[in-house]
Structure formats: structure tokens, C-alpha cells
Motif scaffolding. Structure first.
Motif, PDB file in Angstrom:
ATOM      1  N   PHE A   9     -16.914  15.149 -37.054  1.00 23.87           N
ATOM      2  CA  PHE A   9     -16.315  13.921 -36.535  1.00 23.87           C
ATOM      3  C   PHE A   9     -15.001  13.615 -37.245  1.00 23.87           C
ATOM      4  O   PHE A   9     -14.004  13.257 -36.607  1.00 23.87           O
ATOM      5  N   ALA A  10     -15.006  13.746 -38.577  1.00 28.48           N
ATOM      6  CA  ALA A  10     -13.807  13.434 -39.350  1.00 28.48           C
ATOM      7  C   ALA A  10     -12.714  14.473 -39.148  1.00 28.48           C
ATOM      8  O   ALA A  10     -11.525  14.147 -39.172  1.00 28.48           O
ATOM      9  N   GLY A  11     -13.092  15.743 -38.919  1.00 29.01           N
ATOM     10  CA  GLY A  11     -12.108  16.796 -38.763  1.00 29.01           C
ATOM     11  C   GLY A  11     -11.274  16.671 -37.504  1.00 29.01           C
ATOM     12  O   GLY A  11     -10.074  16.953 -37.505  1.00 29.01           O
ATOM     13  N   ASN A  12     -11.886  16.217 -36.422  1.00 31.60           N
ATOM     14  CA  ASN A  12     -11.157  16.090 -35.153  1.00 31.60           C
ATOM     15  C   ASN A  12     -11.716  14.912 -34.358  1.00 31.60           C
ATOM     16  O   ASN A  12     -12.395  15.094 -33.344  1.00 31.60           O
ATOM     17  N   PRO A  13     -11.470  13.682 -34.803  1.00 30.47           N
ATOM     18  CA  PRO A  13     -12.052  12.526 -34.116  1.00 30.47           C
ATOM     19  C   PRO A  13     -11.525  12.351 -32.695  1.00 30.47           C
ATOM     20  O   PRO A  13     -12.236  11.864 -31.816  1.00 30.47           O
ATOM     21  N   GLY A  14     -10.259  12.747 -32.478  1.00 32.99           N
ATOM     22  CA  GLY A  14      -9.683  12.586 -31.147  1.00 32.99           C
ATOM     23  C   GLY A  14     -10.427  13.375 -30.080  1.00 32.99           C
ATOM     24  O   GLY A  14     -10.526  12.941 -28.924  1.00 32.99           O
ATOM     25  N   LEU A  15     -10.947  14.535 -30.452  1.00 37.36           N
ATOM     26  CA  LEU A  15     -11.666  15.367 -29.494  1.00 37.36           C
ATOM     27  C   LEU A  15     -12.908  14.651 -28.961  1.00 37.36           C
ATOM     28  O   LEU A  15     -13.147  14.618 -27.751  1.00 37.36           O
ATOM     29  N   LYS A  61     -11.952  11.411 -27.000  1.00 33.27           N
ATOM     30  CA  LYS A  61     -11.447  11.766 -25.669  1.00 33.27           C
ATOM     31  C   LYS A  61     -12.588  12.155 -24.738  1.00 33.27           C
ATOM     32  O   LYS A  61     -12.612  11.772 -23.561  1.00 33.27           O
ATOM     33  N   GLY A  62     -13.546  12.914 -25.246  1.00 37.19           N
ATOM     34  CA  GLY A  62     -14.690  13.285 -24.426  1.00 37.19           C
ATOM     35  C   GLY A  62     -15.509  12.084 -24.003  1.00 37.19           C
ATOM     36  O   GLY A  62     -16.048  12.044 -22.895  1.00 37.19           O
ATOM     37  N   LEU A  63     -15.601  11.083 -24.876  1.00 31.95           N
ATOM     38  CA  LEU A  63     -16.367   9.885 -24.543  1.00 31.95           C
ATOM     39  C   LEU A  63     -15.677   9.051 -23.472  1.00 31.95           C
ATOM     40  O   LEU A  63     -16.320   8.625 -22.504  1.00 31.95           O
ATOM     41  N   VAL A  64     -14.378   8.812 -23.613  1.00 27.67           N
ATOM     42  CA  VAL A  64     -13.681   7.971 -22.643  1.00 27.67           C
ATOM     43  C   VAL A  64     -13.468   8.689 -21.319  1.00 27.67           C
ATOM     44  O   VAL A  64     -13.210   8.039 -20.299  1.00 27.67           O
TER      45      VAL A  64
END
Length: 353
Positions: free
Chosen positions: A167-173, A176-179
Motif C-alpha cells: 500500500f505504501a509503495g504505490n498508493p495511487g495504484l 485508482k483501482g478503487l475509484v
């Protein structure tokens, strides 16, 4: 005639939408109830991840390191500090912890012999004995059950650490998948709101770390100055329990006061004064110094959230109730107060004024 048909059609659509919403909420509630342990573990991973990512972003901003390398450096430093701390004070902490358990056991025996002849004392002893018999029957479970519980705890810790790192390494991924599951017109707004949730969780965690450090150091120093036995163990216990607001401070004082009772009334009063001073300094000196960036949550909301969530999900619910309340307050204020009620005063409801 056509107008009537349109109204009927509109009413049918509204009814279907209401049924879909009610059914969806029911299914969501059932999933939360069945998987609440796993969901609390995921939420804890998110809380730690946003805090770790925030720290790595700060380091990357003021150094040539990238956020990922900064995160790796922070994790290595935390690991080294933990090992060093344990090697430095670990043996003494273990010794004092064992002494604390023995002292509490002896103190309970002395109190039982001292007040066991009174009516209220006999009633209390009978209740304790009944609880001990129930606990003894519970502890008579097969060894396989105990082993499976230990394996489950280790597996849970492993899942927590790995999930936190990803989660901390690539939170945007993951965000983005959630939204992406939402309609396109809601994605940007939802992304902004979840950024605010992450900001609130990050600064709540920072505030708790500061409170824990202050309470722990002050408790150790204060208890050592008054000559209280096992100050390091009691101070560490106070620091850890401070993670749970209000209730943690009360729970931390109970073992210290129980041991102080065996030292006499004078030591009991001094111990109570030490704990009172520690939490007054934490609440009225330290918190105001950092409150511009910390989370503002109404005390009644904190207590009610810990009570309700703890009743539903047990001890882990009590521990995670405060950050869950902070996140929930942001979601309700942004999605309902601002978006539905069109009241802009709902923005930044958790920010310090």
C-alpha cells in the motif's frame, strides 16, 4: 394520461433504486460482520501505510532520494532502532515485566486477605473465583487450538506487514483501482476525498506517537523520582495504552496504583499525582503545540465510537475506533454534508481551528 404514466414510471424507478440501496447496505453490513477481523486488519495496514508513505514523501522532498528509497531507508532505520532499543533495555524490561506480574499477583492476595472478611469483599472474591473457573475450563482447550491461534497471529502479522508495504509503495495504484468502480463523474471527487482521509489518518497517527512518547518518558521519570518499583515496565505500559484515548490512560494507572497500595498511602498518592501530571502535560501542553496539524475530534464522538465499535468487534475494535471515527467523519462531512446538503461548512471538519 401520459403525465400519470410518467409519474408511475418515475415512482417505480425510485422504488427500485431504494430497494437496490437497501439490499446493497444489507449485503455490505453482512460482509462487514462476517469479515470484521480481516477488514480491521486491512484498515490497520492502510493506517500504517499512509503514515509510512507520508514520512517517506517528506524525506524525499528534502533529499535526493526517491519516495520508495526513502521508504526503504525509514523501514531500515525503524528496524535498527527497534533492535537496538530491545538490546539496550530489553533484558531490564523483561525482568521488570516479570516483577510486575509477580507484584500484581502478590498484591491481589494481600488485598484478598485484608478485605476478604467484609461482605463486599466476599462477594467480589466469589465473582472472581467464578470467573477463574470459567477461564480454567476455557484454557483446557486442546493444544492444537492454541497452536492454530499462534499460527493465525503470526500469519496475520505477516499479512499486515506485506499489505502495508505494498500500500505504501504505490498508493495511487490501489486508490485508482478503487475509484474506477465508481461512475466517471464521481471519480475525481472521490479521489480528493480519499486523499483527505489519508491526510487525516496520517496526522492522527503522528499525534498518537507524540502522545505515547511524552506519556512514556514522563511516566518513567516521574515514577523513578518517587521511588516506585519497576518504573520502566509501568512507563512502557502507559505509553502503549495511550494509543487508546481516555480509556488507555485509566487502564495504565490501574496496575501502578495496585502496586503502590502495597507501598502505603503516601506512595499511592504520589503515583496518582505522577499519572495526573503526565496526562495534564500531554493534554494541555503538548497537544496545543502540535494541534495545528493534528485531528480535531469531539471527545463524546471518540468515547461513543470506542464503545459501539468495541461492542461489535471486540478489543481490536476499541483500538481502531478512533482512526475509524476520524475517517468516517471526513467521509460523512464531504460526501453527505458538502455533496448532498450543499453545505460548504462541512469541509475540513477535522481540521484544527
Amino acid at each position: 394520461m401520459f403525465g400519470t404514466a410518467d409519474r408511475v414510471t418515475g415512482s417505480g424507478t425510485s422504488t427500485r433504486s431504494a430497494i437496490v440501496w437497501i439490499g446493497g447496505l444489507a449485503v455490505a453490513g453482512l460482509v462487514i460482520w462476517l469479515l470484521h477481523d480481516e477488514l480491521l486488519l486491512v484498515f490497520l495496514a492502510v493506517l500504517l501505510a499512509v503514515s509510512l508513505r507520508g514520512a517517506s514523501d517528506v524525506v524525499a522532498k528534502h533529499s535526493p532520494l526517491s519516495p520508495r528509497w526513502a521508504m526503504a531507508m525509514i523501514m531500515i532505520l525503524v528496524l535498527v532502532a527497534t533492535i537496538g532499543f530491545w538490546m539496550w533495555v530489553g533484558p531490564e524490561l523483561v525482568r521488570q515485566g516479570q516483577d510486575l506480574v509477580n507484584a500484581l499477583t502478590n498484591e491481589v492476595g494481600q488485598l484478598a486477605s485484608r478485605y476478604g472478611q467484609t461482605q463486599w469483599g466476599q462477594t467480589l472474591i466469589q465473582k472472581i473465583k467464578g470467573s477463574e473457573s470459567v477461564a480454567a475450563r476455557s484454557l483446557a482447550a486442546p493444544a492444537m487450538t492454541v497452536a492454530s491461534s499462534a499460527i493465525g497471529a503470526i500469519a496475520g502479522l505477516f499479512v499486515l506487514i506485506v499489505t502495508m508495504i505494498y500500500f505504501a509503495g504505490n498508493p495511487g495504484l490501489y486508490l485508482k483501482g478503487l475509484v474506477t468502480l465508481l461512475p466517471k463523474e464521481r471519480r475525481a471527487r472521490t479521489h480528493d476525498v480519499f486523499d483527505k482521509v489519508g491526510h487525516v489518518l496520517r496526522w492522527w497517527f503522528v499525534g498518537q506517537l507524540i502522545d505515547m512518547a511524552v506519556v512514556g518518558v514522563l511516566t518513567v521519570v516521574g515514577l523513578a523520582l518517587i521511588g516506585m518499583p519497576m518504573p520502566l515496565a509501568l512507563g512502557m505500559l502507559a505509553a502503549i495504552l495511550t494509543f487508546v484515548p481516555y480509556f488507555g490512560a485509566i487502564l495504565a494507572a490501574i496496575p501502578a496504583l495496585a502496586i503502590a497500595l502495597g507501598q502505603g498511602l503516601h506512595m499511592t498518592i504520589l503515583t496518582a499525582v505522577v499519572f495526573a501530571i503526565c496526562h495534564v502535560v500531554e493534554g494541555y501542553v503538548v497537544s496545543p503545540l502540535v494541534q495545528d496539524r493534528m485531528v480535531r475530534l469531539p471527545p463524546a464522538l471518540l468515547i461513543l465510537s470506542m464503545t459501539f465499535i468495541g461492542s461489535l468487534f471486540g478489543p481490536m475494535g476499541v483500538i481502531m475506533a478512533t482512526p475509524m471515527a476520524a475517517a468516517g467523519l471526513v467521509l460523512v462531512s464531504e460526501f453527505y454534508v458538502v455533496d448532498v446538503l450543499k453545505d460548504e461548512s462541512g469541509r475540513d471538519v477535522t481540521a484544527r481551528k
